[in-house]
Design a protein around this motif. Structure first.
Motif, short mmCIF file in Angstrom:
data_model
loop_
_atom_site.label_atom_id
_atom_site.label_comp_id
_atom_site.label_asym_id
_atom_site.label_seq_id
_atom_site.Cartn_x
_atom_site.Cartn_y
_atom_site.Cartn_z
N VAL A 166 0.84 -1.21 0.00
CA VAL A 166 0.00 0.00 0.00
C VAL A 166 0.87 1.25 0.00
CG1 VAL A 166 -1.72 1.32 1.30
CG2 VAL A 166 -1.93 -1.17 1.13
N LEU A 167 1.86 1.29 0.88
CA LEU A 167 2.74 2.46 0.97
C LEU A 167 3.44 2.71 -0.36
CD1 LEU A 167 4.51 1.98 4.44
CD2 LEU A 167 2.37 3.12 3.92
N ALA A 168 3.92 1.65 -0.99
CA ALA A 168 4.66 1.81 -2.23
C ALA A 168 3.78 2.36 -3.34
CB ALA A 168 5.28 0.48 -2.64
N PHE A 169 2.54 1.90 -3.43
CA PHE A 169 1.63 2.44 -4.44
C PHE A 169 1.41 3.94 -4.25
CE2 PHE A 169 -0.34 -1.95 -5.14
CZ PHE A 169 0.22 -2.09 -6.40
N VAL A 170 1.18 4.33 -3.02
CA VAL A 170 0.90 5.74 -2.72
C VAL A 170 2.15 6.59 -2.90
CG1 VAL A 170 0.25 7.35 -0.86
CG2 VAL A 170 -1.01 5.20 -1.17
N GLY A 171 3.32 6.00 -2.67
CA GLY A 171 4.56 6.76 -2.69
C GLY A 171 4.90 7.27 -1.31
N ALA A 172 5.00 6.34 -0.35
CA ALA A 172 5.30 6.70 1.04
C ALA A 172 6.27 5.66 1.58
CB ALA A 172 4.03 6.75 1.88
N GLN A 173 6.86 5.97 2.72
CA GLN A 173 7.80 5.05 3.35
C GLN A 173 7.68 5.16 4.87
OE1 GLN A 173 11.60 6.30 1.90
NE2 GLN A 173 11.47 8.35 2.78
N PRO A 174 7.96 4.06 5.59
CA PRO A 174 7.85 4.10 7.05
C PRO A 174 8.97 4.90 7.67
CG PRO A 174 8.63 1.95 6.30
CD PRO A 174 8.29 2.73 5.08
N VAL A 175 8.64 5.65 8.70
CA VAL A 175 9.61 6.42 9.48
C VAL A 175 9.63 5.86 10.90
CG1 VAL A 175 10.22 8.69 10.40
CG2 VAL A 175 9.28 8.49 8.09
N LYS A 176 10.83 5.56 11.40
CA LYS A 176 10.96 4.95 12.72
C LYS A 176 11.59 5.92 13.71
CE LYS A 176 11.60 0.30 10.78
NZ LYS A 176 12.50 -0.87 10.69
#
Length: 532
Positions: A166-176
């Motif tokens: 889902v994140l990749a389709f939207v163009g997002a990445q997890p931040v820790k």
């Protein structure tokens, strides 16, 4: 003393074997194609670095594997009422050394660390491969909306691979944060993304919705921010484009809602119940409408708050007005309909090598029925487009390796493969027959699922599947007798589903076969009545 000496000697030999195995693997798999002198110079440095890294990891894993004796020790300790230290469960290839040593009181995963590093790497590659296949199969345009199923067990087994998709389709990445907890899904700038942001209809299973509320909130926050990014043109941000279109249609409350599921506290699409009872129309539209009616509730951080949106200077402006509930799901049919109308592809992960699309009723009852719901909505808007389905195997030998291919297959190819390897496979049939009543029940369930897929894919199951199923289960006297004897109800259902397939236009059977099937059904019906 001798026991300790032998143990130390065995550990040293074990470590030596690890070094030899890793060195051999590096030579055979990493540097075997290097030929010229320049390559050999580079090889020397790369070999040192690769060997150092891999030996360190191998040594860590080797030492942890030496602690497998803890399994017996901790079992005895548990039986004695002692304390068993906790540990993360999982797969060594996918999750690395974090799952070792064994013999611990394991837990599935920490939902605040989802997606994991491996899941994120693999999820990105899955999304890239799906987009590549879509571009090649169509007119060269990116899909405006892709639907992704988020199921609880899939997420646990893969550490959130479907979330990463889902994140990749939207163009997002997890931040820790510093502890490794995921605190935000950060949007990647379009300049770096180099393609449009694809809108996503996120279909949540009831278990995922209830078990991973933190992930649901983070996803909801991401979609809200994506819809309101200033200065991104709608033609490069389909989330924003659809939100603006909804506002223009008068849907001003939560036009960026994208996470849908069953009513609060409820579970399942109920489509499998309709297929099981046969209480659905021949065209199958009612199955799609049933899925839609059961999945019209939106979830997320902003549910329960009256968020009103409007358009100002071409941008989406959202304001918080007041609390309107407890934060539970809210029915938003207009938004779901918009997403279904624009959906061009559905993504479904398979998390097990043992059970696939044709084994479990929930696959056609959700993925198949969602496909039907999307196509129904397109027809209502004057479109005749078919919705593609991409099947992703969440197992395999790539395990986050960025250089390997991720298998993404078309729904029809997977169905054909599974039917050939199981339902129509003599070896599988014989293994089921040896299990007596339970095996007959498994065969019967797969025949019902065959009808479910035929219904939700608009009769797109090949004739040869029904022909061979009839030959193997109904017209093979030995198989038919074993089914009839061990479980007459199951055998009755097999015959019933074959007759139903012909009656609903899924199977073009000749009259001779149909007459034989009717006779068999009449005979087994008499047997069932005598038994009951």
């Amino acid at each position: 003393s001798n026991l300790n000496s032998n143990k130390i000697s065995n550990e040293k030999m074990y470590q030596k074997n690890i070094v030899q195995a890793v060195t051999s693997w590096i030579d055979n798999n990493v540097f075997s194609s290097r030929k010229n002198s320049q390559d050999q110079i580079q090889e020397s440095n790369e070999r040192k670095n690769a060997k150092s890294i891999l030996l360190k990891e191998a040594s860590t894993i080797g030492n942890l594997l030496l602690q497998t004796t803890d399994e017996i020790d901790n079992l005895l300790n548990a039986l004695d009422g002692g304390y068993i230290p906790p540990g993360l469960g999982g797969d060594l290839l996918r999750d690395g050394s974090s799952v070792l040593p064994t013999g611990r009181n394991i837990h599935a995963l920490d939902p605040y660390r989802m997606p994991s590093e491996t899941a994120w790497v693999r999820g990105k590659r899955v999304a890239e491969e799906i987009l590549r296949q879509h571009l090649n199969a169509g007119d060269g345009n990116y899909p405006e909306t892709v639907a992704v199923n988020l199921w609880g067990l899939d997420a646990i087994k893969t550490r959130g691979e479907s979330v990463a998709i889902v994140l990749a389709f939207v163009g997002a990445q997890p931040v820790k944060e510093g502890t490794g907890r995921v605190v935000r899904f950060e949007l990647i700038p379009l300049e770096e993304l180099k393609r449009p942001r694809v809108d996503v209809l996120v279909s949540l299973s009831g278990i995922f919705r209830d078990s991973f509320a933190n992930v649901v909130d983070l996803l909801d926050d991401m979609f809200e921010r994506a819809a309101a990014i200033p200065d991104e043109p709608p033609e490069l941000n389909y989330i924003k484009k659809h939100a603006l279109e909804l506002v223009a249609q008068g849907v001003t409350e939560r036009p960026a809602a994208r996470l849908f599921s069953n009513p609060p506290g409820d579970y399942g699409s109920m489509v499998n119940e309709l297929v099981g009872s046969g209480d659905w129309d021949d065209e199958g539209e009612s199955l799609g409408e049933t899925w839609r009616g059961r999945n019209v509730f939106s979830y997320g951080r902003h549910e329960g708050i009256a968020l009103r949106s409007g358009v100002e200077d071409g941008e989406l402006r959202t304001t918080e007005q007041s609390m309107i509930g407890s934060g539970g799901g809210t029915a938003r049919p207009e938004i779901l309909d918009k997403l279904l109308e624009t959906t061009e592809r559905i993504v479904q992960e398979i998390d097990s090598v043992e059970y696939g699309l044709t084994d479990i009723q929930e696959y056609y009852a959700n993925t198949g029925a969602m496909k039907m719901a999307a196509e129904n909505q397109k027809v209502s808007m004057g479109k005749e487009e078919r919705v593609a389905v991409s099947i992703v195997e969440a197992f395999g030998n790539d395990c986050g390796d960025e250089s390997s291919n991720v298998p993404v297959r078309d729904l029809q190819d997977v169905l054909r493969l599974e039917y050939r390897s199981k339902l129509l496979n003599p070896k599988w049939i014989n293994s089921m027959l040896t299990q007596g009543s339970g095996g007959a029940y498994e065969i019967s369930q797969r025949m019902t699922a065959l009808i479910g897929w035929g219904a939700t894919t608009r009769n797109d199951v090949d004739d040869f599947i029904f022909d061979q199923a009839a030959d193997r289960y109904a017209f093979d006297e030995n198989v038919a007798e074993q089914l009839r004897t061990s479980n007459p109800e199951a055998f009755k259902n097999v015959i019933r589903r074959l007759l139903e397939a012909q009656g609903r236009g899924m199977w073009n059977a000749d009259e001779e076969k149909l007459e034989k099937l009717r006779d068999l059904y009449s005979d087994v019906d008499d047997i069932v009545e005598r038994v009951t």
